[in-house]
Design a protein around this motif. Structure first.
Motif, mmCIF file in Angstrom:
data_model
loop_
_atom_site.group_PDB
_atom_site.id
_atom_site.type_symbol
_atom_site.label_atom_id
_atom_site.label_comp_id
_atom_site.label_asym_id
_atom_site.label_seq_id
_atom_site.Cartn_x
_atom_site.Cartn_y
_atom_site.Cartn_z
ATOM 1 N N LEU A 249 -25.116 -90.691 65.562
ATOM 2 C CA LEU A 249 -25.396 -91.859 64.726
ATOM 3 C C LEU A 249 -26.623 -91.622 63.848
ATOM 4 C CD1 LEU A 249 -24.735 -94.772 67.261
ATOM 5 C CD2 LEU A 249 -23.326 -94.121 65.297
ATOM 6 N N LEU A 250 -27.644 -90.988 64.412
ATOM 7 C CA LEU A 250 -28.850 -90.691 63.634
ATOM 8 C C LEU A 250 -28.538 -89.712 62.498
ATOM 9 C CD1 LEU A 250 -31.554 -90.354 66.444
ATOM 10 C CD2 LEU A 250 -31.245 -92.245 64.861
ATOM 11 N N VAL A 251 -27.715 -88.700 62.801
ATOM 12 C CA VAL A 251 -27.344 -87.725 61.765
ATOM 13 C C VAL A 251 -26.583 -88.415 60.638
ATOM 14 C CG1 VAL A 251 -25.906 -85.707 61.292
ATOM 15 C CG2 VAL A 251 -27.371 -85.728 63.301
ATOM 16 N N THR B 250 -45.559 -101.692 54.844
ATOM 17 C CA THR B 250 -47.011 -101.569 54.747
ATOM 18 C C THR B 250 -47.479 -100.327 55.490
ATOM 19 O OG1 THR B 250 -47.341 -102.914 56.734
ATOM 20 C CG2 THR B 250 -47.233 -104.067 54.613
ATOM 21 N N ARG B 251 -48.735 -99.991 55.293
ATOM 22 C CA ARG B 251 -49.307 -98.834 55.997
ATOM 23 C C ARG B 251 -49.407 -99.108 57.495
ATOM 24 N NH1 ARG B 251 -53.883 -95.603 52.606
ATOM 25 N NH2 ARG B 251 -52.721 -95.354 50.661
ATOM 26 N N ARG B 252 -49.654 -100.354 57.866
ATOM 27 C CA ARG B 252 -49.720 -100.687 59.285
ATOM 28 C C ARG B 252 -48.373 -100.455 59.955
ATOM 29 N NH1 ARG B 252 -52.213 -106.423 60.799
ATOM 30 N NH2 ARG B 252 -54.004 -105.313 59.898
ATOM 31 N N LEU B 253 -47.299 -100.824 59.266
ATOM 32 C CA LEU B 253 -45.964 -100.574 59.818
ATOM 33 C C LEU B 253 -45.726 -99.080 59.969
ATOM 34 C CD1 LEU B 253 -43.142 -101.582 60.646
ATOM 35 C CD2 LEU B 253 -42.507 -101.511 58.226
ATOM 36 N N GLY B 254 -46.131 -98.300 58.975
ATOM 37 C CA GLY B 254 -45.954 -96.852 59.064
ATOM 38 C C GLY B 254 -46.761 -96.232 60.189
ATOM 39 N N ALA B 255 -47.975 -96.779 60.434
ATOM 40 C CA ALA B 255 -48.830 -96.237 61.485
ATOM 41 C C ALA B 255 -48.286 -96.545 62.878
ATOM 42 C CB ALA B 255 -50.240 -96.795 61.344
ATOM 43 N N THR B 256 -47.626 -97.689 63.034
ATOM 44 C CA THR B 256 -47.077 -98.056 64.353
ATOM 45 C C THR B 256 -45.692 -97.472 64.594
ATOM 46 O OG1 THR B 256 -46.192 -100.108 63.411
ATOM 47 C CG2 THR B 256 -48.380 -100.197 64.410
ATOM 48 N N LEU B 257 -45.021 -97.028 63.542
ATOM 49 C CA LEU B 257 -43.650 -96.558 63.702
ATOM 50 C C LEU B 257 -43.574 -95.265 64.500
ATOM 51 C CD1 LEU B 257 -40.834 -97.426 62.870
ATOM 52 C CD2 LEU B 257 -41.029 -95.983 60.854
ATOM 53 N N GLY B 258 -44.511 -94.339 64.249
ATOM 54 C CA GLY B 258 -44.487 -93.060 64.962
ATOM 55 C C GLY B 258 -44.652 -93.212 66.462
ATOM 56 N N PRO B 259 -45.721 -93.873 66.940
ATOM 57 C CA PRO B 259 -45.871 -94.070 68.388
ATOM 58 C C PRO B 259 -44.742 -94.871 69.007
ATOM 59 C CG PRO B 259 -47.951 -94.453 67.273
ATOM 60 C CD PRO B 259 -46.926 -94.301 66.194
ATOM 61 N N ALA B 260 -44.219 -95.870 68.273
ATOM 62 C CA ALA B 260 -43.108 -96.660 68.817
ATOM 63 C C ALA B 260 -41.860 -95.802 68.994
ATOM 64 C CB ALA B 260 -42.819 -97.843 67.894
ATOM 65 N N ALA B 261 -41.555 -94.959 68.001
ATOM 66 C CA ALA B 261 -40.388 -94.078 68.110
ATOM 67 C C ALA B 261 -40.561 -93.081 69.243
ATOM 68 C CB ALA B 261 -40.172 -93.346 66.783
ATOM 69 N N ALA B 262 -41.770 -92.517 69.381
ATOM 70 C CA ALA B 262 -42.021 -91.566 70.472
ATOM 71 C C ALA B 262 -41.897 -92.236 71.829
ATOM 72 C CB ALA B 262 -43.415 -90.957 70.310
ATOM 73 N N GLY B 263 -42.391 -93.472 71.965
ATOM 74 C CA GLY B 263 -42.284 -94.175 73.238
ATOM 75 C C GLY B 263 -40.846 -94.481 73.620
ATOM 76 N N PRO C 94 -38.040 -86.102 66.731
ATOM 77 C CA PRO C 94 -38.118 -85.747 65.302
ATOM 78 C C PRO C 94 -36.939 -86.281 64.501
ATOM 79 C CG PRO C 94 -38.609 -83.842 66.675
ATOM 80 C CD PRO C 94 -38.049 -84.894 67.579
ATOM 81 N N THR C 95 -35.766 -86.372 65.131
ATOM 82 C CA THR C 95 -34.602 -86.913 64.429
ATOM 83 C C THR C 95 -34.816 -88.381 64.080
ATOM 84 O OG1 THR C 95 -33.241 -85.429 65.766
ATOM 85 C CG2 THR C 95 -32.095 -87.091 64.497
ATOM 86 N N LEU C 96 -35.415 -89.123 65.017
ATOM 87 C CA LEU C 96 -35.704 -90.529 64.744
ATOM 88 C C LEU C 96 -36.756 -90.672 63.653
ATOM 89 C CD1 LEU C 96 -34.751 -93.264 65.797
ATOM 90 C CD2 LEU C 96 -36.662 -93.258 67.391
ATOM 91 N N LEU C 97 -37.749 -89.786 63.647
ATOM 92 C CA LEU C 97 -38.762 -89.825 62.588
ATOM 93 C C LEU C 97 -38.168 -89.405 61.241
ATOM 94 C CD1 LEU C 97 -41.860 -88.341 64.445
ATOM 95 C CD2 LEU C 97 -41.409 -90.721 63.873
ATOM 96 N N LEU C 98 -37.225 -88.447 61.264
ATOM 97 C CA LEU C 98 -36.535 -88.079 60.024
ATOM 98 C C LEU C 98 -35.743 -89.253 59.462
ATOM 99 C CD1 LEU C 98 -35.192 -84.474 60.705
ATOM 100 C CD2 LEU C 98 -36.838 -85.143 58.969
ATOM 101 N N LEU C 99 -35.146 -90.057 60.367
ATOM 102 C CA LEU C 99 -34.423 -91.244 59.908
ATOM 103 C C LEU C 99 -35.387 -92.238 59.261
ATOM 104 C CD1 LEU C 99 -31.927 -93.028 59.693
ATOM 105 C CD2 LEU C 99 -32.379 -93.821 62.022
#
Length: 253
Positions: A139-141, A77-90, A51-56
């Motif tokens: 660093l994220l904070v 773009t929306r495609r970038l936003g859609a791929t960002l969540g799964p990439a951050a979780a992985g 969640p911290t990475l998604l908050l960033l």
């Protein structure tokens, strides 16, 4: 998702009056916690970092949309936003799985109903991961606070450019910007206060050899408070009564 996965394990430990290592044994050694404890430690680390990475990502999007709108319009773009969540979780899952591979060590904490990464009382191999974890969190904070402060500065400038007592159409955007400004300020303070205790405890355990389970438990409680309070801040702030109160305070100030 984190609460739904972790809370039943804790409730089962209390219901059966047994520790997590007793509920899910199977560690490779006598001193190693059980499989359930290792899973719990992984989930705690993952849902503290992801969640911290998604908050960033959200803070970066807010900063770019306010401070660099042309770049934001062209490249995000929306495609970038859609791929960002799964990439951050992985990425977070791979990083938090390092203790299961030997870099770092899961540990059961008193009273036996929760597990997390060992933050004190181990060798360099065991304490390297919590220092790395705390450094990444720090660093994220810092990045989130910097993005939110910059976004607040842009919102404040936008509100200042609106006429104070002019045409009625200008009043609504100005108050909307002030609403976002106050909300961002509350979220930034809450997130920083809840994240810093865990970072401080990890460094104290690694470099000052300060083994204190009660302090570690308090740090984890602070980290959990953030995910509990954040939705309520959004819910309460979106009520008309609270927003009217904030607007009256802003007008008086």
């Amino acid at each position: 998702l984190g609460k739904c996965l972790l809370s039943p394990i804790v409730l089962a430990a209390y219901a059966y009056n047994r520790s997590l290592s007793e509920l899910g044994p199977g560690g490779r050694g006598e001193d190693e916690p059980g499989v359930l404890c290792q899973l719990f430690a992984f989930l705690m680390a993952f849902f503290g970092l992801a969640p911290t990475l998604l908050l960033l990502a959200m803070a970066l999007e807010c900063w770019l949309s306010l401070g660099h709108p042309y770049f934001y319009r062209r490249h995000l773009t929306r495609r970038l936003g859609a791929t960002l969540g799964p990439a951050a979780a992985g990425l977070c899952a791979l990083f938090c799985a390092l203790p299961l591979l030997g870099f770092g060590a899961p540990m059961q904490y008193c009273p036996g109903t929760w597990c997390f990464i060992r933050m004190a009382g181990g060798g360099p191999r065991q304490l390297g991961f919590p220092v790395l974890y705390a450094s990444l969190m720090g660093l994220l904070v810092l990045a989130i606070v910097a993005c939110n402060v910059s976004s607040m500065r842009h919102l404040y400038g936008m509100a200042r450019r609106q006429p104070r007592r002019g045409a009625p159409p200008a009043a609504a955007p100005r108050m909307e910007e002030l609403d976002h400004l106050v909300l961002l300020g509350l979220m930034t303070v809450l997130f920083t206060v809840c994240s810093l205790p865990l970072i401080i405890r990890a460094y104290m355990g690694a470099f000052a050899a300060d083994f204190n389970e009660n302090a570690d438990l308090s740090a984890l409680r602070f980290l959990s408070v953030n995910s509990i309070v954040d939705p309520w801040v959004f819910i309460i702030f979106r009520t008309s009564v609270f927003r009217t109160f904030v607007r009256r305070v802003c007008r008086r100030l």
